[in-house]
Design a protein around this motif. Structure first.
Motif, PDB file in Angstrom:
ATOM      1  N   UNK A  15      16.621 -43.197  22.671  1.00 49.34           N
ATOM      2  CA  UNK A  15      17.149 -42.363  21.585  1.00 49.34           C
ATOM      3  C   UNK A  15      16.055 -42.092  20.560  1.00 49.34           C
ATOM      4  N   UNK A  16      15.343 -43.149  20.186  1.00 50.93           N
ATOM      5  CA  UNK A  16      14.284 -43.016  19.182  1.00 50.93           C
ATOM      6  C   UNK A  16      13.184 -42.075  19.658  1.00 50.93           C
ATOM      7  N   UNK A  17      12.802 -42.181  20.916  1.00 48.83           N
ATOM      8  CA  UNK A  17      11.736 -41.308  21.434  1.00 48.83           C
ATOM      9  C   UNK A  17      12.175 -39.848  21.421  1.00 48.83           C
ATOM     10  N   UNK A  18      13.443 -39.603  21.724  1.00 50.49           N
ATOM     11  CA  UNK A  18      13.965 -38.229  21.701  1.00 50.49           C
ATOM     12  C   UNK A  18      14.017 -37.696  20.275  1.00 50.49           C
ATOM     13  N   UNK A  19      14.549 -38.493  19.349  1.00 46.68           N
ATOM     14  CA  UNK A  19      14.682 -38.041  17.962  1.00 46.68           C
ATOM     15  C   UNK A  19      13.324 -37.803  17.310  1.00 46.68           C
ATOM     16  N   UNK A  20      12.340 -38.644  17.638  1.00 49.59           N
ATOM     17  CA  UNK A  20      10.998 -38.444  17.074  1.00 49.59           C
ATOM     18  C   UNK A  20      10.359 -37.179  17.632  1.00 49.59           C
ATOM     19  N   UNK A  21      10.606 -36.892  18.904  1.00 50.38           N
ATOM     20  CA  UNK A  21      10.075 -35.663  19.494  1.00 50.38           C
ATOM     21  C   UNK A  21      10.722 -34.435  18.847  1.00 50.38           C
ATOM     22  N   UNK A  22      12.014 -34.526  18.534  1.00 44.97           N
ATOM     23  CA  UNK A  22      12.693 -33.421  17.843  1.00 44.97           C
ATOM     24  C   UNK A  22      12.104 -33.238  16.445  1.00 44.97           C
ATOM     25  N   UNK A  23      11.868 -34.352  15.758  1.00 50.97           N
ATOM     26  CA  UNK A  23      11.309 -34.292  14.402  1.00 50.97           C
ATOM     27  C   UNK A  23       9.919 -33.648  14.400  1.00 50.97           C
ATOM     28  N   UNK A  24       9.188 -33.802  15.506  1.00 51.27           N
ATOM     29  CA  UNK A  24       7.853 -33.207  15.623  1.00 51.27           C
ATOM     30  C   UNK A  24       7.898 -31.781  16.167  1.00 51.27           C
ATOM     31  N   UNK A  25       9.103 -31.225  16.246  1.00 51.54           N
ATOM     32  CA  UNK A  25       9.317 -29.848  16.709  1.00 51.54           C
ATOM     33  C   UNK A  25       8.933 -29.654  18.177  1.00 51.54           C
ATOM     34  N   UNK A  26       9.008 -30.724  18.951  1.00 48.62           N
ATOM     35  CA  UNK A  26       8.678 -30.624  20.377  1.00 48.62           C
ATOM     36  C   UNK A  26       9.891 -30.268  21.228  1.00 48.62           C
TER      37      UNK A  26
END
Length: 206
Positions: A15-26
């Motif tokens: 979950x954290x890896x997905x949310x961080x990727x979203x936060x980085x606009x990836x």
């Protein structure tokens, strides 16, 4: 833009890896809600720190069928805009088997990650299964969820070579690193409508 709901039971490192990727606009998707079946799940605080709303639908002591419980999950998903038409549901260490009715309502909109190269070693303790079998390679698989146990159409896989001195713990750690890479990739492909399901196969467009 599609809306994302993530179901967790524990820390939720995927979950954290997905949310961080979203936060980085990836990943072009809106992280609408993180739902846990356990109020003490550490992932809830992680999600909140990342600015994502959370809710708990506690499963312990729940009176009713699996489908009764899943209807509560669906109610929360819909409340936050994660619908059958515009939503994606990611299982990230969600320690419940979801009902066939839930799968049917969100057909090809629920994805999961499994720490093995499916169809090999489905179910629990996949890393131990691979070591005991004497496999030379293991890995992880992102797949759509269907009514079976880890039997849905495969989206992405990553291969991890098994070392002679590997333990279940050491192998699990190396597989987890790959999980954190391919799960966000799969979410991104879905968000961009680049995955087409044809029977048991998925066609990925670039």
């Amino acid at each position: 833009m599609k809306n994302l709901g993530i179901l967790i039971s524990g820390r939720g490192s995927n979950m954290e890896s997905i949310l961080k990727a979203i936060a980085k606009k990836k990943i072009p998707i809106t992280p609408s809600i993180v739902i846990s079946n356990r109020p003490d799940a550490k992932g809830l605080k992680i999600a909140e720190k990342l600015g994502v709303k959370t809710e708990v639908v506690e499963s312990k002591g729940f009176k009713g069928t699996r489908w009764d419980y899943d209807q509560e999950i669906i109610r929360v998903l819909k409340k936050h805009g994660v619908s059958q038409k515009n939503g994606l549901v990611c299982l990230a260490g969600f320690m419940r088997i979801i009902s066939p009715e839930f799968v049917k309502k969100y057909k090809n909109r629920i994805i999961n990650i499994h720490p093995a190269l499916l169809p090999s070693f489905p179910g629990l303790d996949s890393q131990r299964q691979a070591l005991e079998y004497g496999s030379k390679y293991s890995g992880c698989t992102v797949h759509f969820v269907n009514a079976g146990m880890d039997t849905g159409p495969i989206i992405i896989q990553a291969v991890v070579k098994i070392k002679e001195d590997d333990t279940e713990e050491s192998l699990s750690k190396r597989i987890l690193k790959e999980e954190h890479k391919i799960y966000p990739k799969a979410v991104s492909l879905f968000a961009q409508d680049k995955i087409k399901v044809q029977g048991r196969k998925t066609i990925i467009s670039v």
